[in-house]
Design a protein around this motif. Structure first.
Motif, short mmCIF file in Angstrom:
data_model
loop_
_atom_site.label_atom_id
_atom_site.label_comp_id
_atom_site.label_asym_id
_atom_site.label_seq_id
_atom_site.Cartn_x
_atom_site.Cartn_y
_atom_site.Cartn_z
N UNK A 132 -10.21 -5.50 -8.78
CA UNK A 132 -10.38 -6.95 -9.00
C UNK A 132 -9.04 -7.62 -9.23
N UNK A 133 -8.08 -6.87 -9.79
CA UNK A 133 -6.71 -7.42 -9.93
C UNK A 133 -6.10 -7.63 -8.55
N UNK A 134 -6.27 -6.63 -7.67
CA UNK A 134 -5.77 -6.76 -6.30
C UNK A 134 -6.43 -7.94 -5.59
N UNK A 135 -7.72 -8.09 -5.79
CA UNK A 135 -8.47 -9.21 -5.19
C UNK A 135 -7.96 -10.54 -5.74
N UNK A 136 -7.66 -10.59 -7.05
CA UNK A 136 -7.18 -11.82 -7.68
C UNK A 136 -5.81 -12.23 -7.14
N UNK A 165 2.69 -9.50 -3.20
CA UNK A 165 1.88 -10.65 -2.81
C UNK A 165 0.75 -10.34 -1.83
N UNK A 166 0.75 -9.14 -1.25
CA UNK A 166 -0.36 -8.77 -0.36
C UNK A 166 -1.52 -8.15 -1.13
N UNK A 167 -1.37 -7.99 -2.44
CA UNK A 167 -2.41 -7.35 -3.24
C UNK A 167 -2.26 -5.85 -3.32
N UNK A 168 -1.21 -5.31 -2.72
CA UNK A 168 -0.95 -3.87 -2.76
C UNK A 168 0.10 -3.53 -3.80
N UNK A 169 0.10 -2.27 -4.24
CA UNK A 169 1.12 -1.82 -5.17
C UNK A 169 2.49 -1.82 -4.49
N UNK A 170 3.52 -1.86 -5.31
CA UNK A 170 4.89 -1.94 -4.79
C UNK A 170 5.22 -0.75 -3.90
N UNK A 384 -1.62 3.34 2.07
CA UNK A 384 -2.72 2.88 2.91
C UNK A 384 -2.72 1.35 2.94
N UNK A 385 -2.53 0.75 1.75
CA UNK A 385 -2.44 -0.70 1.68
C UNK A 385 -1.29 -1.25 2.50
N UNK A 386 -0.18 -0.52 2.52
CA UNK A 386 0.99 -0.95 3.30
C UNK A 386 0.67 -0.98 4.79
N UNK A 387 -0.06 0.05 5.28
CA UNK A 387 -0.48 0.06 6.69
C UNK A 387 -1.36 -1.15 6.98
N UNK A 388 -2.30 -1.45 6.07
CA UNK A 388 -3.20 -2.58 6.26
C UNK A 388 -2.44 -3.89 6.38
N UNK A 389 -1.42 -4.05 5.53
CA UNK A 389 -0.62 -5.28 5.56
C UNK A 389 0.20 -5.37 6.85
N UNK A 390 0.80 -4.25 7.27
CA UNK A 390 1.62 -4.26 8.48
C UNK A 390 0.81 -4.58 9.73
N UNK A 391 -0.45 -4.11 9.75
CA UNK A 391 -1.28 -4.28 10.95
C UNK A 391 -2.17 -5.51 10.89
N UNK A 411 -11.37 -4.91 4.14
CA UNK A 411 -9.98 -5.19 3.75
C UNK A 411 -9.84 -6.30 2.71
N UNK A 412 -10.79 -6.39 1.78
CA UNK A 412 -10.72 -7.45 0.78
C UNK A 412 -9.58 -7.23 -0.21
N UNK A 413 -9.23 -5.97 -0.46
CA UNK A 413 -8.14 -5.66 -1.38
C UNK A 413 -7.14 -4.75 -0.67
N UNK A 414 -6.08 -4.39 -1.38
CA UNK A 414 -5.08 -3.47 -0.82
C UNK A 414 -4.89 -2.26 -1.73
N UNK A 415 -6.00 -1.83 -2.30
CA UNK A 415 -5.95 -0.67 -3.18
C UNK A 415 -7.31 0.00 -3.11
N UNK A 416 -7.39 1.22 -3.61
CA UNK A 416 -8.68 1.89 -3.63
C UNK A 416 -9.63 1.13 -4.55
#
Length: 579
Positions: A132-136, A165-170, A384-391, A411-416
């Motif tokens: 939910x933090x990633x979603x926020x 800013x993509x919702x993924x971890x650094x 995995x989140x990084x791949x989602x953002x790149x693509x 793909x609502x979030x960028x984390x498990x």
């Protein structure tokens, strides 16, 4: 304290200065007076660093511990970096926290520092899960975010997951750049601790509905859920944040017969009913499984304290419940999503799934059978989140996961996201029940079709500086003495992710591995078995993974083939795991 090295002693001395509050100084002095040299060394021999899961450590006094000053320093460093990266923007950040001891106070501390730096802070009023933090972060258009959690670690730990800013971890280069900024802070006086109330915006329970509604749109078979709305589901939050949202999500999805394990329903950072609040552990799942047995449930699920990992137990033909591992859960989800998309006419050429390098190749086999691409990343869902953002905008993410019980559908979030996963696992169980199949039946179907994959993970815990040095030496020894056989089976390829190269052991030919550098070694045998050695990025552990495969002709042969693979795994692991 004559055995402390110069750098460690300098850190100890700094923490005895008037920069630090009186209680902190007293705690450090007590360690000195009591001649707690090992504790002093472990607490001060280094600064906490960002690993695959961010900042994580034992709570207590010291530069290598989770406390007001290490968290304040990390937050100020992150704030300084955000200012450099977004110089002309009004910077917004989201902050949440789990049920661990001190998580709430640490969360408010982080909000204080960000607000004092002039940032607009979206702070959750109450504990809420990591996804939910990633979603926020994505919903509010934030440049960053922080989740206070140590995931499934023991109660002595806490942690700090930093988000972009993509919702993924650094990820690179931001992770190392933030560390540079953190290390540039040499004085507590550089940290802005004074809360600016007008910059803090509280995120209330109404935000839950936004997250639930967005997930509900991803549902693949609402008719099956409606037909099986009374599916018997047992759920445990294991004293964590899952209780705040998983029951609501399942209710919104349409499930009316959810039994929550009462003894584990209350958020509690002491995790009183378990040794480790980790759904990977049978002990942590035992209460939920017992409840499943009592009510003859269709599926049993439990989430970890920050609700990003989910454990599952399925009903065997005998009526007994059995835990399935992360590779099995992820394989079932992958098959369910891809087969459903195909059935609904929603499979397209530009879709893909993602797995990590230590996750079962069954994921890839399933994807291949549906003509769907499978990308591989380093260990850690942030990749995995990084791949989602790149693509994003080029290809469409469907589902992904890792062997450590982390999955995400859509793909609502960028984390498990264990909340999202619980909903899909329940829907999957309902869909297959409509077909007269249990989740165990479907798992057997996958093994008959793709081959029986069996995996084992061995983790060796090596605490403190001595442990870190020992783990480093173990990896050095492996590289210096590459095994030619494992369990009597020839090793044909070695993949060294630290040096970004793969070596053909017969010809000696080397080829480039196109992934970021990481301290991982993989050994591939002539049978196609994969054995990996990897120091953990979030715990004082070195992990050894083994994945083997055999053909399964008939379900009646399952026990025999399983025993044969167990023997194979044991022999291979005996050759590589040296404790």
């Amino acid at each position: 304290m004559g055995n402390l090295d110069k750098d460690t002693q300098a850190r100890v001395n700094q923490w005895l200065s008037d920069e630090y509050d009186a209680e902190t100084v007293k705690n450090v002095q007590d360690l000195i007076d009591q001649e707690q040299e090992t504790e002093l060394l472990d607490s001060f021999y280094k600064e906490l660093e960002f690993g695959t899961g961010g900042l994580r450590g034992i709570m207590g006094v010291g530069s290598n511990r989770m406390n007001k000053y290490t968290i304040g320093k990390a937050t100020q460093g992150l704030a300084n970096y955000l200012k450099k990266e977004f110089p002309k923007e009004e910077i917004k950040v989201a902050v949440s926290y789990d049920s661990r001891n001190n998580s709430q106070s640490f969360g408010h501390l982080v909000a204080d520092v960000f607000s004092a730096n002039g940032f607009q802070v979206y702070l959750f009023e109450e504990l809420r899960p990591t996804p939910m933090l990633s979603f926020a972060v994505r919903h509010f258009g934030c440049q960053g975010g922080v989740m206070l959690t140590a995931s499934h670690n023991p109660k002595e730990y806490n942690g700090y997951k930093a988000y972009w800013n993509d919702g993924g971890q650094l990820v690179a280069p931001h992770d190392k750049n933030v560390i540079t900024e953190v290390n540039a802070i040499t004085s507590v006086k550089d940290i802005k601790f004074d809360r600016n109330e007008k910059n803090i915006h509280m995120v209330g329970a109404d935000f839950d509905q936004l997250y639930i509604d967005a997930n509900l749109k991803l549902s693949l078979h609402p008719k099956a859920v409606k037909a099986q709305k009374d599916l018997k589901i047992v759920y445990s939050p294991i004293h964590g944040t899952g209780i705040t949202i998983v029951p609501k999500m399942l209710e919104a999805w349409g499930f009316t017969n959810v039994t929550v394990v009462d003894e584990q329903s209350k958020p509690d950072g002491n995790f009183p009913t378990v040794v480790y609040p980790n759904p990977e552990e049978e002990e942590a799942m035992s209460m939920a499984m017992q409840k499943g047995q009592e009510i003859d449930a269709d599926v049993v699920m439990a989430t970890d304290p920050d609700a990003d990992r989910v454990g599952v137990a399925v009903k065997l033909p005998s009526g007994e419940f059995q835990l399935i591992n992360g590779n099995q859960i992820g394989s079932l989800l992958t098959y369910y999503v891809l087969s459903s998309k195909k059935e609904l006419g929603q499979l397209k050429d530009n879709q893909y799934i993602v797995k990590t390098i230590v996750t079962s190749n069954l994921f890839a086999d399933i994807a291949k059978s549906f003509d769907v691409k499978c990308y591989e990343t380093l260990t850690g869902f942030k990749f995995i989140g990084e791949v989602m953002t790149k693509l994003l905008g080029k290809e469409t993410y469907l589902v992904g996961g890792e062997e450590s019980y982390g999955f995400l559908v859509g793909d609502l979030v960028r984390d498990k996201d264990a909340v999202n996963s619980c909903a899909f696992i329940a829907e999957m169980a309902a869909y297959f029940k409509e077909e007269g199949k249990s989740l165990y039946d479907v798992l057997m179907k996958l093994y008959l079709e793709y081959g029986y994959y069996k995996e084992k993970l061995i983790s060796l815990t090596k605490k403190g500086k001595a442990g870190a040095d020992e783990i480093k030496q173990m990896m050095a020894d492996l590289r210096a003495n590459l095994p030619k056989t494992l369990g009597g089976i020839e090793v044909v390829e070695v993949r060294d992710y630290q040096h970004s190269e793969s070596t053909d052991m017969q010809s000696g030919k080397k080829s480039k591995i196109d992934l970021p550098k990481s301290d991982v070694l993989q050994f591939i045998t002539k049978d196609g078995d994969v054995i990996s050695a990897r120091p953990s990025g979030t715990e004082p552990k070195i992990k050894f993974y083994c994945s083997v495969k055999d053909q399964l002709e008939f379900t009646s042969e399952f026990g025999q083939v399983s025993n044969r693979l167990d023997d194979k795994v044991r022999l291979m692991m005996d050759d590589i795991v040296k404790d």
